[in-house]
Design a protein around this motif. Structure first.
Motif, PDB file in Angstrom:
ATOM      1  N   LYS A 742       0.810  -1.217   0.000  1.00 28.49           N
ATOM      2  CA  LYS A 742       0.000   0.000   0.000  1.00 28.49           C
ATOM      3  C   LYS A 742       0.842   1.266   0.000  1.00 28.49           C
ATOM      4  CE  LYS A 742      -0.536  -0.193   5.058  1.00 28.49           C
ATOM      5  NZ  LYS A 742       0.321   0.966   5.341  1.00 28.49           N
ATOM      6  N   ASP A 743       2.100   1.158   0.478  1.00 26.23           N
ATOM      7  CA  ASP A 743       2.985   2.325   0.540  1.00 26.23           C
ATOM      8  C   ASP A 743       3.901   2.438  -0.681  1.00 26.23           C
ATOM      9  OD1 ASP A 743       1.994   3.064   3.076  1.00 26.23           O
ATOM     10  OD2 ASP A 743       3.309   1.570   4.019  1.00 26.23           O
ATOM     11  N   ASN A 745       6.022   0.022  -1.663  1.00 19.87           N
ATOM     12  CA  ASN A 745       7.231  -0.784  -1.513  1.00 19.87           C
ATOM     13  C   ASN A 745       7.094  -2.089  -2.287  1.00 19.87           C
ATOM     14  OD1 ASN A 745       8.472   1.037   0.394  1.00 19.87           O
ATOM     15  ND2 ASN A 745       7.013   0.253   1.915  1.00 19.87           N
TER      16      ASN A 745
END
Length: 828
Positions: A742-743, A745
């Motif tokens: 979600k970030d 990564n």
């Protein structure tokens, strides 16, 4: 580089398709070389049980060449290709094509050239048998002129790849390279009729010797005027030479020109400058032929004490071995796919490629000329014999291999390869064999001698080698002494050079195939897996207990602790430190299909430092740290290991800066110097968060890399190598798919099933993820991610428009990408 390629292509197109000069009244083309890949039809049979007279017309299906039917088939344990061929199917393929006779071809020579058919090809024109060529890697031509007729004409081709195994790797099947139709006048430069060499090179001048073969298929002699124009890399005329000659009827003559190019610009990997020699033949003021040959100016030499010299500069050969397949596209490799693969190697710092273990397509050598790769052009993987521990020595390496054709065809095949390739400046060596078992027998040197004679007769400017394993046996028979440069493969204890240097002080050394190291992208093991370490340099275990027991035995560690006899690091350390070793060609640059050592269910084994998708593995960055001066730092492994909290993980760093400082969640884990070290290592207790490496030179930060521990997969990232392509029907787009959290990564363990919905003027020619154990088709619109990644290769059609691809996976945020397919100039 690409601009230079475009200029050369434009010049060659002008030369090939230009009309006669202003003094000529006829407006016909003087020489045409037409791509003959469209509108073929195809049938496939399991065995050689159908004759051409029994072919059923209703079963033909349309295909576009180049075509590899094996990559389209089902991988099965029952396929007779076995682990050698990656369990892909073979069979017997029939191709046919109809074309209309052009009245302008009257009184001209019309020939067809096949750059490669795998294998045992037979060709007919209008039911007239033209011939057979067993070798699937050697191009050949047939004269169609006597058999053409008004109206429709028909070409029929048979490719028989039913007898398996016939090679030790995936070969592909069918007409898998380009086909050309060439039309020219009866007085013209012959096929492969130009030979250009350079010598006496200085800053002021370079002597250029041009040998030209001109044929006359007419019944009477012809007096012609021959003009040679030489253009530089900017298409500016450098010099012009003219002379008159009589070409006797039904004969061929060889003409030699000696010219000087002023202020020559030298070809090298850093500056791959190419000139072009244009031959023009005039008769009574009319131009009757025009032919062009790109060439470079450079000098090469191998020295027994100092290794390799290019343009009087002592350099190391930083090379890889490659097979010819293109991963998910099989053996029918589009130019854009091949070029991308070469660009990946170039970025690493690679300057040389060995064609393992057969000649490649003409386009490969053209790209190496233009991009600046030195090439060891290799012709054979086997002659006649099998290995000494096999009870019968005249049966080759595989059951239906080239040993069945060597006595009859080897001289012809070798001659054709040398004639076709000898003008390619990129080629610096000829190799007449790879790990030839014949080297171990008294017959070996006697079989080698006539091959050496052929090469030296056709091209005396390049040294000859062969890749020898069991070098002690090749020394005993005298085989190695006959070679201009002794090629050391890693097998059979051929790792060490010092002993032979003492015994053979005048020998010239090249590491033709070493090291053999394995690595599966994204896989790590801390316990060493090494074959025959007693014959090389053993790599110690990284830990007492395996840190990563979850990985399959079919996968190999990316720590450079999975290899044969010697690691990548130890091999390059030795090559770099021994001045008399000219360089090395590691096994291999890219993963390749077949030669699945651990057998079913693996379709290949992970020798490459780049996977089948073109995604670099960790060892790629080791070579980049050694072969490329651009500042870089690379850490391994990744830093997402749920469940291993507190476990000591060896963290390795490859870098080319003076020192590296490692940080975990902002805390320094210490500074280490890279001086005389192939890699740096820290033992780090696993803690989720941020792992960062900073590279410094002269106290300044020059490079850094950061890994962040990833959460569960949440979305898809798509990276396209192009935003728009030319609507040529051959242009390709590579879509790299990454799974992110979600970030944003990267999720290095993700294995989500990805689906592709393709709309517009493009088709899927290959999907891949790099997993040796994934046996799903390369031709369907879905693929599981392997360790977070997969690849889709699209090929445009000739119709202009927008290509739209929707990329989806259950539970992940989908992505859409759009590529314009326009009427743009092509790089192909």
């Amino acid at each position: 580089m690409k601009n230079s390629h475009k200029k050369i292509t434009l010049l060659l197109m002008t030369i090939l398709f230009i009309g006669c000069n202003s003094e000529t009244t006829k407006k016909e083309l003087i020489r045409q070389k037409l791509l003959f890949n469209s509108d073929w039809q195809f049938q496939l049979f399991e065995s050689d049980s159908v004759s051409k007279n029994e072919l059923v017309s209703t079963e033909w299906k349309p295909v576009q060449l180049p075509h590899d039917w094996s990559i389209e088939g089902t991988i099965s344990k029952e396929n007779p290709s076995g682990h050698f061929g990656g369990y892909f199917p073979g069979g017997v393929g029939w191709y046919q094509k109809s074309f209309k006779y052009n009245p302008d071809w009257k009184n001209k020579l019309v020939s067809i050239t096949f750059d490669g058919i795998y294998k045992d090809s037979e060709v007919w024109i209008n039911n007239h048998y033209l011939g057979k060529r067993p070798n699937g890697y050697v191009g050949f031509s047939y004269d169609l002129s006597p058999y053409l007729k008004s109206g429709n004409n028909s070409i029929l081709v048979k490719a028989d790849n039913s007898k398996q195994p016939n090679a030790r790797w995936y070969t592909g099947s069918g007409i898998y390279r380009n086909v050309w139709l060439e039309i020219k006048n009866k007085v013209s430069v012959t096929q492969w009729g130009t030979y250009i060499t350079s010598s006496n090179i200085s800053k002021e001048n370079a002597d250029i010797r041009i040998q030209t073969s001109i044929g006359n298929k007419n019944a009477e002699d012809h007096l012609v005027s021959i003009q040679i124009d030489i253009y530089d890399e900017k298409n500016q005329l450098v010099l012009k030479e003219e002379l008159d000659n009589v070409i006797p009827s039904a004969d061929t003559i060889s003409i030699q020109h000696q010219v000087q190019v002023p202020n020559p610009k030298l070809w090298s990997p850093e500056t791959p400058v190419l000139y072009t020699a244009v031959h023009k033949i005039f008769q009574e003021g009319d131009m009757i032929d025009m032919d062009s040959t790109p060439f470079g100016i450079r000098s090469i030499r191998f020295d027994a004490e100092t290794g390799f010299w290019l343009n009087d500069k002592n350099i190391k050969i930083k090379g890889v071995n490659n097979h010819q397949d293109g991963g998910p596209v099989g053996a029918a490799v589009p130019d854009d796919v091949l070029r991308r693969r070469l660009e990946i190697l170039k970025e690493m710092g690679c300057n040389a490629i060995r064609t393992a273990h057969n000649p490649f397509s003409p386009e490969f050598y053209q790209m190496c000329d233009e991009m600046g790769f030195m090439v060891m052009d290799e012709v054979f993987d086997e002659w006649i014999a099998s290995w000494p521990w096999v009870d019968y020595k005249n049966r080759g390496k595989v059951k239906y291999g080239y040993h069945q054709n060597f006595k009859k065809w080897a001289k012809r095949d070798l001659k054709d390869v040398i004639l076709r390739d000898r003008n390619h400046t990129s080629i610096i060596m000829w190799s007449v064999g790879n790990e030839i078992p014949d080297q171990c027998y008294p017959e070996g040197p006697e079989r080698l001698k006539p091959l050496l004679e052929i090469v030296r007769d056709l091209d005396a400017t390049r040294p000859i080698t062969a890749g020898c394993c069991f070098m002690h046996l090749a020394n005993d028979t005298g085989f190695s002494d006959l070679l201009d440069v002794a090629g050391y493969n890693g097998g059979g204890g051929s790792v060490f050079y010092e002993k032979d240097k003492i015994k053979y002080p005048n020998r010239k050394f090249i590491a033709t195939e070493i090291p053999h190291s394995f690595q599966t992208r994204g896989v790590y093991k801390t316990k060493t897996e090494m074959r025959s370490p007693q014959q090389g340099i053993a790599v110690p275990d990284l830990t007492e207990e395996e840190v990563f027991p979850e990985f399959s035995k079919f996968y190999s560690s990316s720590y450079d602790n999975s290899s044969v006899r010697i690691s990548a690091r130890d091999s390059w350390r030795r090559t770099d430190s021994l001045a008399y070793v000219a360089g090395e060609f590691r096994w291999t640059g890219f993963d390749y299909l077949g030669e699945a050592i651990k057998k079913w269910p693996s379709r290949f084994w992970s020798f490459g430092i780049v996977d089948l998708c073109g995604f670099p593995k960790d060892t790629y960055y080791f070579y980049k740290s050694q072969w490329n001066d651009e500042p870089m730092v690379h850490m391994l492994p990744h830093w997402t290991w749920p469940g291993k909290e507190g476990t000591i993980i060896p963290v390795w760093v490859y870098a080319n800066s003076e020192e590296i400082e490692l940080f975990l969640n902002g805390k320094s884990l210490g500074v280490k110097s890279t001086n005389n070290k192939m890699n740096l290592s820290w033992d780090v207790p696993y803690t989720p968060g941020e792992l960062k490496a900073i590279g410094r030179t002269d106290g300044k930060i020059v490079s850094q890399q950061v890994y962040k521990t990833a959460h569960k997969p949440a979305k898809i990232e798509v990276i396209s190598d192009k935003k728009e392509v030319a609507a040529t029907g051959t242009s390709c787009i590579h879509l790299e798919i990454n799974i992110l959290d979600k970030d944003g990564n990267f999720v290095p363990y993700a294995d989500n099933l990805i689906s592709f919905d393709i709309k517009g003027p493009a088709k899927n020619i290959g999907v891949e993820n790099g997993d040796p154990l994934d046996l799903s088709s390369n031709k369907i619109n879905q693929r599981k991610a392997f360790n977070g990644k997969c690849l889709l290769i699209l090929q445009s059609t000739k119709k202009e428009g927008e290509i739209i691809v929707d990329i989806k996976s259950e539970g992940l945020k989908s992505q859409q990408i759009s590529i314009s397919n326009n009427n743009l100039p092509s790089n192909n």
